[in-house]
Write a protein that holds these residues in place. Structure first.
Motif, PDB file in Angstrom:
ATOM      1  N   TYR B  46      37.192  39.498  34.170  1.00  0.00           N
ATOM      2  CA  TYR B  46      38.179  40.512  34.565  1.00  0.00           C
ATOM      3  C   TYR B  46      38.436  40.477  36.076  1.00  0.00           C
ATOM      4  O   TYR B  46      39.526  40.791  36.528  1.00  0.00           O
ATOM      5  CB  TYR B  46      37.713  41.919  34.165  1.00  0.00           C
ATOM      6  CG  TYR B  46      37.843  42.209  32.685  1.00  0.00           C
ATOM      7  CD1 TYR B  46      39.091  42.255  32.082  1.00  0.00           C
ATOM      8  CD2 TYR B  46      36.727  42.475  31.908  1.00  0.00           C
ATOM      9  CE1 TYR B  46      39.221  42.534  30.729  1.00  0.00           C
ATOM     10  CE2 TYR B  46      36.848  42.755  30.555  1.00  0.00           C
ATOM     11  CZ  TYR B  46      38.092  42.781  29.970  1.00  0.00           C
ATOM     12  OH  TYR B  46      38.212  43.051  28.633  1.00  0.00           O
ATOM     13  N   TYR B  47      37.397  40.134  36.828  1.00  0.00           N
ATOM     14  CA  TYR B  47      37.565  40.064  38.290  1.00  0.00           C
ATOM     15  C   TYR B  47      38.664  39.056  38.624  1.00  0.00           C
ATOM     16  O   TYR B  47      39.583  39.354  39.399  1.00  0.00           O
ATOM     17  CB  TYR B  47      36.238  39.650  38.942  1.00  0.00           C
ATOM     18  CG  TYR B  47      36.310  39.591  40.452  1.00  0.00           C
ATOM     19  CD1 TYR B  47      36.189  40.747  41.216  1.00  0.00           C
ATOM     20  CD2 TYR B  47      36.506  38.386  41.120  1.00  0.00           C
ATOM     21  CE1 TYR B  47      36.263  40.704  42.603  1.00  0.00           C
ATOM     22  CE2 TYR B  47      36.579  38.342  42.504  1.00  0.00           C
ATOM     23  CZ  TYR B  47      36.453  39.492  43.234  1.00  0.00           C
ATOM     24  OH  TYR B  47      36.537  39.448  44.605  1.00  0.00           O
ATOM     25  N   TYR B  48      38.558  37.882  38.036  1.00  0.00           N
ATOM     26  CA  TYR B  48      39.511  36.813  38.349  1.00  0.00           C
ATOM     27  C   TYR B  48      40.881  37.094  37.725  1.00  0.00           C
ATOM     28  O   TYR B  48      41.911  36.792  38.324  1.00  0.00           O
ATOM     29  CB  TYR B  48      38.935  35.464  37.897  1.00  0.00           C
ATOM     30  CG  TYR B  48      37.634  35.182  38.620  1.00  0.00           C
ATOM     31  CD1 TYR B  48      37.638  34.762  39.938  1.00  0.00           C
ATOM     32  CD2 TYR B  48      36.403  35.425  38.014  1.00  0.00           C
ATOM     33  CE1 TYR B  48      36.452  34.563  40.636  1.00  0.00           C
ATOM     34  CE2 TYR B  48      35.213  35.232  38.698  1.00  0.00           C
ATOM     35  CZ  TYR B  48      35.248  34.797  40.004  1.00  0.00           C
ATOM     36  OH  TYR B  48      34.084  34.620  40.699  1.00  0.00           O
ATOM     37  N   ASN B  50      42.168  40.004  37.317  1.00  0.00           N
ATOM     38  CA  ASN B  50      42.810  40.998  38.182  1.00  0.00           C
ATOM     39  C   ASN B  50      43.372  40.376  39.455  1.00  0.00           C
ATOM     40  O   ASN B  50      44.175  40.995  40.146  1.00  0.00           O
ATOM     41  CB  ASN B  50      41.820  42.107  38.547  1.00  0.00           C
ATOM     42  CG  ASN B  50      41.728  43.166  37.457  1.00  0.00           C
ATOM     43  OD1 ASN B  50      42.742  43.595  36.920  1.00  0.00           O
ATOM     44  ND2 ASN B  50      40.518  43.572  37.112  1.00  0.00           N
TER      45      ASN B  50
END
Lengths: 219, 78
Positions: B46-48, B50
Protein backbone atom coordinates in the motif's frame (compact mmCIF):
# COMPACT_ATOMS: atom_id res chain seq x y z
CA UNK A 1 -13.86 22.80 -9.40
CA UNK A 2 -15.53 20.07 -7.40
CA UNK A 3 -14.62 16.45 -8.03
CA UNK A 4 -16.77 13.49 -7.17
CA UNK A 5 -16.24 9.83 -6.49
CA UNK A 6 -19.21 7.52 -6.89
CA UNK A 7 -19.48 3.84 -6.15
CA UNK A 8 -22.45 1.71 -7.03
CA UNK A 9 -23.62 -1.71 -8.23
CA UNK A 10 -21.17 -3.40 -5.89
CA UNK A 11 -21.69 -7.11 -5.46
CA UNK A 12 -19.15 -8.85 -3.25
CA UNK A 13 -19.40 -12.46 -2.18
CA UNK A 14 -17.04 -14.83 -0.43
CA UNK A 15 -18.29 -18.22 -1.54
CA UNK A 16 -21.91 -18.48 -0.42
CA UNK A 17 -21.61 -15.50 1.91
CA UNK A 18 -22.82 -12.21 0.50
CA UNK A 19 -20.91 -9.22 1.89
CA UNK A 20 -22.04 -6.26 -0.20
CA UNK A 21 -25.04 -5.82 -2.45
CA UNK A 22 -26.16 -2.78 -4.47
CA UNK A 23 -24.01 -0.39 -2.50
CA UNK A 24 -24.09 3.30 -3.38
CA UNK A 25 -21.65 5.81 -1.89
CA UNK A 26 -20.89 9.30 -3.11
CA UNK A 27 -18.01 11.45 -1.98
CA UNK A 28 -17.13 14.96 -3.11
CA UNK A 29 -14.11 17.19 -2.73
CA UNK A 30 -14.71 19.73 -0.02
CA UNK A 31 -16.50 17.21 2.16
CA UNK A 32 -15.89 14.39 4.59
CA UNK A 33 -18.00 11.30 4.14
CA UNK A 34 -18.33 8.92 7.07
CA UNK A 35 -18.97 5.22 6.73
CA UNK A 36 -20.10 3.40 9.85
CA UNK A 37 -21.21 -0.10 10.59
CA UNK A 38 -20.89 -2.98 12.98
CA UNK A 39 -17.83 -5.21 12.88
CA UNK A 40 -17.85 -7.60 9.94
CA UNK A 41 -20.35 -5.61 7.87
CA UNK A 42 -17.82 -5.02 5.11
CA UNK A 43 -16.52 -1.46 5.56
CA UNK A 44 -12.90 -2.41 4.91
CA UNK A 45 -13.98 -4.69 2.07
CA UNK A 46 -15.86 -1.81 0.48
CA UNK A 47 -12.80 0.42 0.70
CA UNK A 48 -10.67 -2.30 -0.85
CA UNK A 49 -13.23 -2.77 -3.62
CA UNK A 50 -13.16 0.97 -4.33
CA UNK A 51 -9.37 0.95 -4.30
CA UNK A 52 -9.34 -2.04 -6.64
CA UNK A 53 -7.23 -4.27 -4.40
CA UNK A 54 -10.18 -6.61 -3.78
CA UNK A 55 -12.00 -8.18 -6.71
CA UNK A 56 -15.77 -7.87 -6.54
CA UNK A 57 -18.23 -9.81 -8.67
CA UNK A 58 -19.40 -6.49 -10.00
CA UNK A 59 -18.77 -2.84 -9.23
CA UNK A 60 -18.80 0.60 -10.73
CA UNK A 61 -16.32 3.11 -9.36
CA UNK A 62 -16.36 6.48 -11.06
CA UNK A 63 -14.29 9.60 -10.61
CA UNK A 64 -15.97 12.60 -12.24
CA UNK A 65 -18.14 10.13 -14.17
CA UNK A 66 -15.11 8.28 -15.56
CA UNK A 67 -15.13 4.61 -14.66
CA UNK A 68 -11.92 3.51 -12.93
CA UNK A 69 -11.52 -0.18 -12.26
CA UNK A 70 -8.09 -0.12 -10.62
CA UNK A 71 -7.99 3.10 -8.62
CA UNK A 72 -4.80 1.97 -6.85
CA UNK A 73 -2.96 2.75 -10.07
CA UNK A 74 -4.00 6.41 -9.80
CA UNK A 75 -2.37 7.92 -6.73
CA UNK A 76 -3.22 11.37 -8.11
CA UNK A 77 -6.91 10.50 -7.69
CA UNK A 78 -7.11 8.23 -4.66
CA UNK A 79 -4.90 7.33 -1.72
CA UNK A 80 -5.78 4.77 0.92
CA UNK A 81 -4.91 4.41 4.57
CA UNK A 82 -5.38 0.74 5.44
CA UNK A 83 -6.38 -0.39 8.90
CA UNK A 84 -3.00 -1.87 9.75
CA UNK A 85 0.55 -0.57 9.50
CA UNK A 86 1.65 -0.11 5.90
CA UNK A 87 4.87 1.90 5.94
CA UNK A 88 8.01 -0.26 5.81
CA UNK A 89 9.67 -0.09 9.22
CA UNK A 90 13.13 0.61 7.84
CA UNK A 91 12.23 3.96 6.28
CA UNK A 92 13.21 7.24 7.94
CA UNK A 93 10.60 9.93 8.53
CA UNK A 94 12.55 12.19 6.17
CA UNK A 95 12.31 9.59 3.39
CA UNK A 96 8.57 9.06 3.97
CA UNK A 97 7.77 12.78 3.87
CA UNK A 98 9.91 13.24 0.76
CA UNK A 99 8.17 10.31 -0.96
CA UNK A 100 4.75 11.79 -0.27
CA UNK A 101 5.93 15.34 -1.03
CA UNK A 102 4.71 16.51 2.37
CA UNK A 103 6.51 19.13 4.45
CA UNK A 104 8.15 17.68 7.56
CA UNK A 105 8.64 21.10 9.16
CA UNK A 106 4.88 21.74 8.94
CA UNK A 107 4.33 18.36 10.60
CA UNK A 108 6.78 19.35 13.36
CA UNK A 109 4.81 22.54 13.92
CA UNK A 110 1.65 20.51 14.52
CA UNK A 111 3.41 17.85 16.56
CA UNK A 112 6.50 19.34 18.28
CA UNK A 113 7.40 16.00 19.86
CA UNK A 114 8.63 14.90 16.43
CA UNK A 115 11.29 17.62 16.35
CA UNK A 116 14.75 16.12 15.79
CA UNK A 117 13.21 12.83 14.70
CA UNK A 118 13.41 13.35 10.94
CA UNK A 119 16.33 10.92 10.63
CA UNK A 120 14.72 8.27 12.84
CA UNK A 121 13.38 5.14 11.23
CA UNK A 122 9.65 4.74 11.67
CA UNK A 123 10.16 1.29 13.21
CA UNK A 124 11.75 2.94 16.25
CA UNK A 125 8.63 4.99 17.01
CA UNK A 126 5.76 3.87 19.24
CA UNK A 127 2.65 2.36 17.66
CA UNK A 128 0.69 5.59 18.19
CA UNK A 129 3.43 7.76 16.70
CA UNK A 130 3.67 5.46 13.69
CA UNK A 131 -0.05 5.63 13.11
CA UNK A 132 0.05 9.41 13.40
CA UNK A 133 2.69 9.62 10.65
CA UNK A 134 0.71 7.23 8.44
CA UNK A 135 -2.54 9.15 8.82
CA UNK A 136 -0.82 12.50 8.33
CA UNK A 137 0.97 11.64 5.07
CA UNK A 138 -2.18 10.12 3.57
CA UNK A 139 -4.30 13.10 4.63
CA UNK A 140 -1.78 15.49 3.10
CA UNK A 141 -1.14 13.40 -0.04
CA UNK A 142 -1.70 15.06 -3.40
CA UNK A 143 -4.79 13.06 -4.33
CA UNK A 144 -8.30 14.25 -5.00
CA UNK A 145 -9.65 11.73 -2.49
CA UNK A 146 -8.30 9.85 0.50
CA UNK A 147 -9.92 6.85 2.14
CA UNK A 148 -9.06 6.46 5.80
CA UNK A 149 -9.75 3.15 7.50
CA UNK A 150 -9.74 3.65 11.28
CA UNK A 151 -7.40 6.64 11.30
CA UNK A 152 -7.89 7.45 14.99
CA UNK A 153 -7.25 4.01 16.40
CA UNK A 154 -4.05 3.97 18.52
CA UNK A 155 -3.87 7.78 18.53
CA UNK A 156 -4.20 9.71 21.79
CA UNK A 157 -7.18 12.09 22.20
CA UNK A 158 -5.12 15.31 22.02
CA UNK A 159 -3.67 14.22 18.70
CA UNK A 160 -7.07 13.11 17.42
CA UNK A 161 -8.31 16.69 17.90
CA UNK A 162 -5.31 18.02 15.98
CA UNK A 163 -5.81 15.48 13.20
CA UNK A 164 -9.44 16.55 12.90
CA UNK A 165 -8.34 20.18 12.56
CA UNK A 166 -5.87 19.20 9.85
CA UNK A 167 -8.55 17.18 8.07
CA UNK A 168 -10.91 20.15 8.14
CA UNK A 169 -8.20 22.25 6.48
CA UNK A 170 -7.36 19.55 3.94
CA UNK A 171 -10.97 19.04 2.94
CA UNK A 172 -10.86 22.44 1.28
CA UNK A 173 -8.67 20.75 -1.36
CA UNK A 174 -9.88 17.16 -1.37
CA UNK A 175 -12.53 14.67 -0.31
CA UNK A 176 -12.35 12.08 2.46
CA UNK A 177 -14.09 8.78 2.96
CA UNK A 178 -13.54 7.78 6.56
CA UNK A 179 -14.52 4.91 8.80
CA UNK A 180 -13.70 4.61 12.49
CA UNK A 181 -15.38 3.06 15.51
CA UNK A 182 -14.54 6.20 17.51
CA UNK A 183 -17.78 7.50 16.08
CA UNK A 184 -18.21 10.48 18.43
CA UNK A 185 -14.85 11.88 17.36
CA UNK A 186 -15.54 11.11 13.73
CA UNK A 187 -19.17 11.98 13.20
CA UNK A 188 -18.88 15.67 14.12
CA UNK A 189 -16.52 16.35 11.19
CA UNK A 190 -18.56 14.36 8.67
CA UNK A 191 -20.71 16.18 6.14
CA UNK A 192 -22.41 12.99 5.00
CA UNK A 193 -22.86 9.79 6.97
CA UNK A 194 -23.56 6.33 5.58
CA UNK A 195 -24.26 3.21 7.59
CA UNK A 196 -23.44 -0.22 6.27
CA UNK A 197 -25.89 -2.82 7.46
CA UNK A 198 -26.91 -6.23 6.10
CA UNK A 199 -24.87 -5.83 2.89
CA UNK A 200 -26.40 -2.44 2.06
CA UNK A 201 -25.44 1.17 2.60
CA UNK A 202 -27.95 3.66 4.02
CA UNK A 203 -27.61 7.42 3.95
CA UNK A 204 -28.45 8.85 7.35
CA UNK A 205 -29.99 12.20 8.14
CA UNK A 206 -29.54 12.36 11.88
CA UNK A 207 -27.51 10.75 14.64
CA UNK A 208 -30.45 8.62 15.74
CA UNK A 209 -30.45 6.88 12.36
CA UNK A 210 -27.20 5.10 13.14
CA UNK A 211 -28.72 3.83 16.39
CA UNK A 212 -31.55 2.29 14.36
CA UNK A 213 -29.07 -0.06 12.68
CA UNK A 214 -27.79 -1.32 16.02
CA UNK A 215 -24.42 0.31 15.61
CA UNK A 216 -24.50 2.52 18.71
CA UNK A 217 -26.63 3.11 21.77
CA UNK A 218 -26.81 6.88 22.07
CA UNK A 219 -28.62 7.16 25.39
CA UNK B 1 21.85 -10.68 -2.68
CA UNK B 2 23.15 -13.18 -0.11
CA UNK B 3 21.72 -16.06 -2.16
CA UNK B 4 23.36 -14.65 -5.32
CA UNK B 5 26.73 -14.38 -3.57
CA UNK B 6 26.37 -17.91 -2.20
CA UNK B 7 25.62 -19.18 -5.73
CA UNK B 8 28.70 -17.40 -7.08
CA UNK B 9 30.83 -18.89 -4.32
CA UNK B 10 29.67 -22.44 -5.12
CA UNK B 11 30.06 -21.76 -8.84
CA UNK B 12 33.69 -20.78 -8.26
CA UNK B 13 34.27 -23.91 -6.17
CA UNK B 14 32.58 -26.40 -8.51
CA UNK B 15 32.80 -24.80 -11.94
CA UNK B 16 30.32 -25.12 -14.80
CA UNK B 17 29.10 -28.55 -13.68
CA UNK B 18 27.20 -26.85 -10.85
CA UNK B 19 25.52 -24.27 -13.09
CA UNK B 20 22.27 -26.21 -13.61
CA UNK B 21 21.80 -26.88 -9.91
CA UNK B 22 22.66 -23.30 -8.98
CA UNK B 23 20.26 -21.92 -11.58
CA UNK B 24 17.38 -23.99 -10.19
CA UNK B 25 18.42 -23.10 -6.64
CA UNK B 26 18.34 -19.40 -7.54
CA UNK B 27 14.91 -19.71 -9.18
CA UNK B 28 13.56 -21.67 -6.21
CA UNK B 29 14.78 -19.09 -3.70
CA UNK B 30 13.30 -16.30 -5.82
CA UNK B 31 9.98 -18.14 -5.71
CA UNK B 32 10.20 -18.49 -1.92
CA UNK B 33 11.11 -14.81 -1.65
CA UNK B 34 8.02 -13.81 -3.66
CA UNK B 35 5.83 -16.13 -1.55
CA UNK B 36 7.20 -14.70 1.71
CA UNK B 37 6.77 -11.06 0.68
CA UNK B 38 3.28 -11.64 -0.76
CA UNK B 39 2.15 -13.30 2.47
CA UNK B 40 3.98 -11.51 5.25
CA UNK B 41 4.69 -8.05 3.84
CA UNK B 42 1.61 -7.53 1.67
CA UNK B 43 0.37 -4.49 3.63
CA UNK B 44 3.56 -2.65 2.70
CA UNK B 45 2.53 -2.69 -0.95
CA UNK B 46 0.00 0.00 0.00
CA UNK B 47 2.92 2.34 0.68
CA UNK B 48 4.14 2.06 -2.90
CA UNK B 49 0.64 2.03 -4.39
CA UNK B 50 -0.08 5.30 -2.58
CA UNK B 51 2.98 6.69 -4.35
CA UNK B 52 1.72 5.49 -7.73
CA UNK B 53 4.04 2.47 -8.00
CA UNK B 54 2.14 -0.69 -8.83
CA UNK B 55 2.90 -4.13 -7.47
CA UNK B 56 3.77 -5.42 -10.95
CA UNK B 57 6.36 -2.67 -11.49
CA UNK B 58 7.90 -3.43 -8.10
CA UNK B 59 8.08 -7.16 -8.75
CA UNK B 60 9.31 -6.92 -12.33
CA UNK B 61 12.06 -4.42 -11.49
CA UNK B 62 13.20 -6.33 -8.38
CA UNK B 63 13.23 -9.79 -9.98
CA UNK B 64 14.80 -8.62 -13.24
CA UNK B 65 17.55 -6.75 -11.34
CA UNK B 66 18.21 -9.67 -9.00
CA UNK B 67 18.33 -12.30 -11.74
CA UNK B 68 20.37 -10.05 -14.06
CA UNK B 69 22.91 -9.54 -11.27
CA UNK B 70 23.12 -13.32 -10.84
CA UNK B 71 23.69 -13.86 -14.58
CA UNK B 72 26.26 -11.05 -14.87
CA UNK B 73 28.27 -12.33 -11.89
CA UNK B 74 28.18 -15.90 -13.24
CA UNK B 75 29.48 -14.66 -16.63
CA UNK B 76 32.22 -12.60 -14.95
CA UNK B 77 33.34 -15.50 -12.77
CA UNK B 78 33.21 -17.97 -15.67
Amino acid sequence: MKHKMEVDSVLLEFGQQRILLDVYVKCETGSITGLFGRNGQGKTCLMNVIYGSLQATSKSVRFDDVSTYEAYKRSDILTYLPQSRFIPLSLTLKRIFLDFEVSFSEFEDFFPEFKLLSNSVIGKLSGGQRRLVEVYVIMKSNAQFSMLDEPFTHIMPVHIEKMKDIMMLEKLKKGFLITDHLYRQTIDICDTVYVLNNCKVYLTKQLEDIEKFGYVRIN
Amino acid sequence: MIITLLCIYFFRLNGESALGVLLWFKLLTLGLFVFFIENYKKKEFYYYQNLGISKSILWISTLVFDFALFVVLIILVA
